[in-house]
Design a protein around this motif. Sequence first.
Motif, PDB file in Angstrom:
ATOM      1  N   PRO A   1      28.742  14.239   9.014  1.00  0.00           N
ATOM      2  CA  PRO A   1      30.037  14.946   9.072  1.00  0.00           C
ATOM      3  C   PRO A   1      30.610  15.022  10.485  1.00  0.00           C
ATOM      4  N   LEU A   2      29.743  15.224  11.480  1.00  0.00           N
ATOM      5  CA  LEU A   2      30.221  15.291  12.857  1.00  0.00           C
ATOM      6  C   LEU A   2      30.724  13.938  13.336  1.00  0.00           C
ATOM      7  N   LEU A   3      29.987  12.887  13.038  1.00  0.00           N
ATOM      8  CA  LEU A   3      30.393  11.549  13.464  1.00  0.00           C
ATOM      9  C   LEU A   3      31.712  11.149  12.818  1.00  0.00           C
ATOM     10  N   MET A   4      31.853  11.408  11.520  1.00  0.00           N
ATOM     11  CA  MET A   4      33.086  11.036  10.834  1.00  0.00           C
ATOM     12  C   MET A   4      34.262  11.891  11.285  1.00  0.00           C
ATOM     13  N   GLY A   5      33.998  13.178  11.558  1.00  0.00           N
ATOM     14  CA  GLY A   5      35.067  14.045  12.026  1.00  0.00           C
ATOM     15  C   GLY A   5      35.580  13.620  13.393  1.00  0.00           C
ATOM     16  N   PHE A   6      34.659  13.279  14.300  1.00  0.00           N
ATOM     17  CA  PHE A   6      35.077  12.822  15.623  1.00  0.00           C
ATOM     18  C   PHE A   6      35.833  11.505  15.526  1.00  0.00           C
ATOM     19  N   LYS A   7      35.358  10.608  14.672  1.00  0.00           N
ATOM     20  CA  LYS A   7      36.022   9.309  14.512  1.00  0.00           C
ATOM     21  C   LYS A   7      37.429   9.490  13.958  1.00  0.00           C
TER      22      LYS A   7
ATOM     23  N   LEU B   1      22.309  22.787  19.125  1.00  0.00           N
ATOM     24  CA  LEU B   1      23.097  22.424  17.953  1.00  0.00           C
ATOM     25  C   LEU B   1      22.740  23.276  16.745  1.00  0.00           C
ATOM     26  N   ILE B   2      21.440  23.359  16.472  1.00  0.00           N
ATOM     27  CA  ILE B   2      21.029  24.044  15.255  1.00  0.00           C
ATOM     28  C   ILE B   2      19.561  24.449  15.375  1.00  0.00           C
ATOM     29  N   ARG B   3      19.223  25.541  14.732  1.00  0.00           N
ATOM     30  CA  ARG B   3      17.819  25.950  14.601  1.00  0.00           C
ATOM     31  C   ARG B   3      17.453  25.769  13.131  1.00  0.00           C
ATOM     32  N   GLU B   4      16.474  24.918  12.873  1.00  0.00           N
ATOM     33  CA  GLU B   4      16.162  24.544  11.491  1.00  0.00           C
ATOM     34  C   GLU B   4      14.671  24.708  11.214  1.00  0.00           C
ATOM     35  N   GLU B   5      14.363  25.046   9.964  1.00  0.00           N
ATOM     36  CA  GLU B   5      12.974  25.292   9.580  1.00  0.00           C
ATOM     37  C   GLU B   5      12.288  24.007   9.136  1.00  0.00           C
ATOM     38  N   MET B   6      11.063  23.806   9.625  1.00  0.00           N
ATOM     39  CA  MET B   6      10.198  22.750   9.103  1.00  0.00           C
ATOM     40  C   MET B   6       9.410  23.336   7.934  1.00  0.00           C
TER      41      MET B   6
ATOM     42  N   PRO C   1       6.503  30.976   9.417  1.00  0.00           N
ATOM     43  CA  PRO C   1       7.613  30.013   9.386  1.00  0.00           C
ATOM     44  C   PRO C   1       7.753  29.251  10.698  1.00  0.00           C
ATOM     45  N   ALA C   2       7.981  27.944  10.568  1.00  0.00           N
ATOM     46  CA  ALA C   2       8.069  27.064  11.732  1.00  0.00           C
ATOM     47  C   ALA C   2       9.523  26.656  11.958  1.00  0.00           C
ATOM     48  N   TRP C   3      10.034  26.940  13.146  1.00  0.00           N
ATOM     49  CA  TRP C   3      11.423  26.642  13.468  1.00  0.00           C
ATOM     50  C   TRP C   3      11.501  25.681  14.638  1.00  0.00           C
ATOM     51  N   LEU C   4      12.465  24.777  14.569  1.00  0.00           N
ATOM     52  CA  LEU C   4      12.717  23.837  15.654  1.00  0.00           C
ATOM     53  C   LEU C   4      14.140  24.019  16.159  1.00  0.00           C
ATOM     54  N   ASP C   5      14.298  24.004  17.486  1.00  0.00           N
ATOM     55  CA  ASP C   5      15.623  24.037  18.103  1.00  0.00           C
ATOM     56  C   ASP C   5      16.040  22.616  18.435  1.00  0.00           C
ATOM     57  N   LEU C   6      17.130  22.160  17.837  1.00  0.00           N
ATOM     58  CA  LEU C   6      17.635  20.801  18.041  1.00  0.00           C
ATOM     59  C   LEU C   6      18.861  20.862  18.934  1.00  0.00           C
ATOM     60  N   SER C   7      18.861  20.055  20.000  1.00  0.00           N
ATOM     61  CA  SER C   7      19.928  20.119  20.990  1.00  0.00           C
ATOM     62  C   SER C   7      20.503  18.736  21.283  1.00  0.00           C
ATOM     63  N   LEU C   8      21.763  18.721  21.666  1.00  0.00           N
ATOM     64  CA  LEU C   8      22.397  17.521  22.193  1.00  0.00           C
ATOM     65  C   LEU C   8      22.114  17.501  23.687  1.00  0.00           C
ATOM     66  N   ALA C   9      21.618  16.368  24.197  1.00  0.00           N
ATOM     67  CA  ALA C   9      21.148  16.327  25.583  1.00  0.00           C
ATOM     68  C   ALA C   9      21.648  15.083  26.307  1.00  0.00           C
TER      69      ALA C   9
ATOM     70  N   VAL D   1      30.883  15.445  23.239  1.00  0.00           N
ATOM     71  CA  VAL D   1      30.074  16.652  23.422  1.00  0.00           C
ATOM     72  C   VAL D   1      30.882  17.896  23.043  1.00  0.00           C
ATOM     73  N   ALA D   2      32.114  17.954  23.534  1.00  0.00           N
ATOM     74  CA  ALA D   2      32.960  19.113  23.236  1.00  0.00           C
ATOM     75  C   ALA D   2      33.215  19.241  21.739  1.00  0.00           C
ATOM     76  N   TYR D   3      33.452  18.098  21.081  1.00  0.00           N
ATOM     77  CA  TYR D   3      33.721  18.137  19.636  1.00  0.00           C
ATOM     78  C   TYR D   3      32.490  18.624  18.874  1.00  0.00           C
ATOM     79  N   VAL D   4      31.338  18.078  19.207  1.00  0.00           N
ATOM     80  CA  VAL D   4      30.105  18.461  18.496  1.00  0.00           C
ATOM     81  C   VAL D   4      29.814  19.939  18.665  1.00  0.00           C
ATOM     82  N   ILE D   5      29.958  20.443  19.874  1.00  0.00           N
ATOM     83  CA  ILE D   5      29.679  21.862  20.116  1.00  0.00           C
ATOM     84  C   ILE D   5      30.670  22.747  19.367  1.00  0.00           C
TER      85      ILE D   5
END
Length: 295
Positions: free
Chosen positions: A112-118, A164-169, A262-270, A285-289
């Motif tokens: 969704p992010l890639l298509m929205g930016f495009k 970007l997001i904190r997601e559960e494994m 519960p196991a959580w991972l922080d996923l970031s744009l770097a 970067v600005a669009y994704v954030i």
Amino acid sequence: MALPFDLRALRVFLCVADSGGFSAAARELHVAQSAVSQTVAKLERQLELSLFHRHERRIGLTPEGEALYAHARELMERAEAAYLAMRELHGLVKGEVRIGIPSMLGSYYFPPLLMGFKAQHPGIRLTVVEAGARRLQRMIADGELDLGVVIDDTQSEHMERRLLIREEMVVCVPRFHPFAARPSVSAEEFFQEPLVLFQNGYFHREFVDTLSRRTGFAANVAFQSNLIPLTKAIVRQGFGITTFLRRVVDEPELAAVSFDTPAWLDLSLAWGRDAYLSRAESAFVAYVIAHREVL
């Protein structure tokens, strides 16, 4: 080596040659005829060549002038193309963004992010590089890649990051598995099962290896595959279980079960801490954030 003339002098020279005279060139350039004459005379002195045959009614190029004309025309065309390219980049009409994304995120989180930016910037080319999180970090550190999605940890301290997001494994099992009806599974129970894991270098495998070291339980690796559809198929058929980000467990034949802690991972744009980001990359970067809520 310093050049003996500038683009402005070449532009005047071309205009005189195309219009057939100094007066006509002056009218086209909206300057005084004396300015045109002085510019051409200075160019001839710098080159130590005569560029025009000067007749009473009309002037013509000398052989030396004809040779310069071809080069000057090509230089002006390239200069105009370069200027247009820079203006297009300034307006984000063109450009390229190369981003590295782990396969699990590229398939289930980023479309969704890639298509929205495009959609907002149709002239910008998006190139997605799929690799393991650790390899992406190395590529960014080595300057092979400008942007990438990484797992926040101490190994990414040399990077600039935006969460970007904190997601559960979660534990992924077939619906008929005893774990499927339970609210949680312990690490000990997880490691007693045959496991389907990604290969080394992927955050999926690193998560399991870290859990193994922390708890002291060894992984019983039955299959290794970096292909999510294949991993799911193996789990569906009951040949092993695995762990995924919760959103990846999206089939009715599969169940997602939390670990008892519960196991959580922080996923970031770097990107590299001292790296230069182009206007296109900065816009991405600005669009994704700004739109990370769609993740």
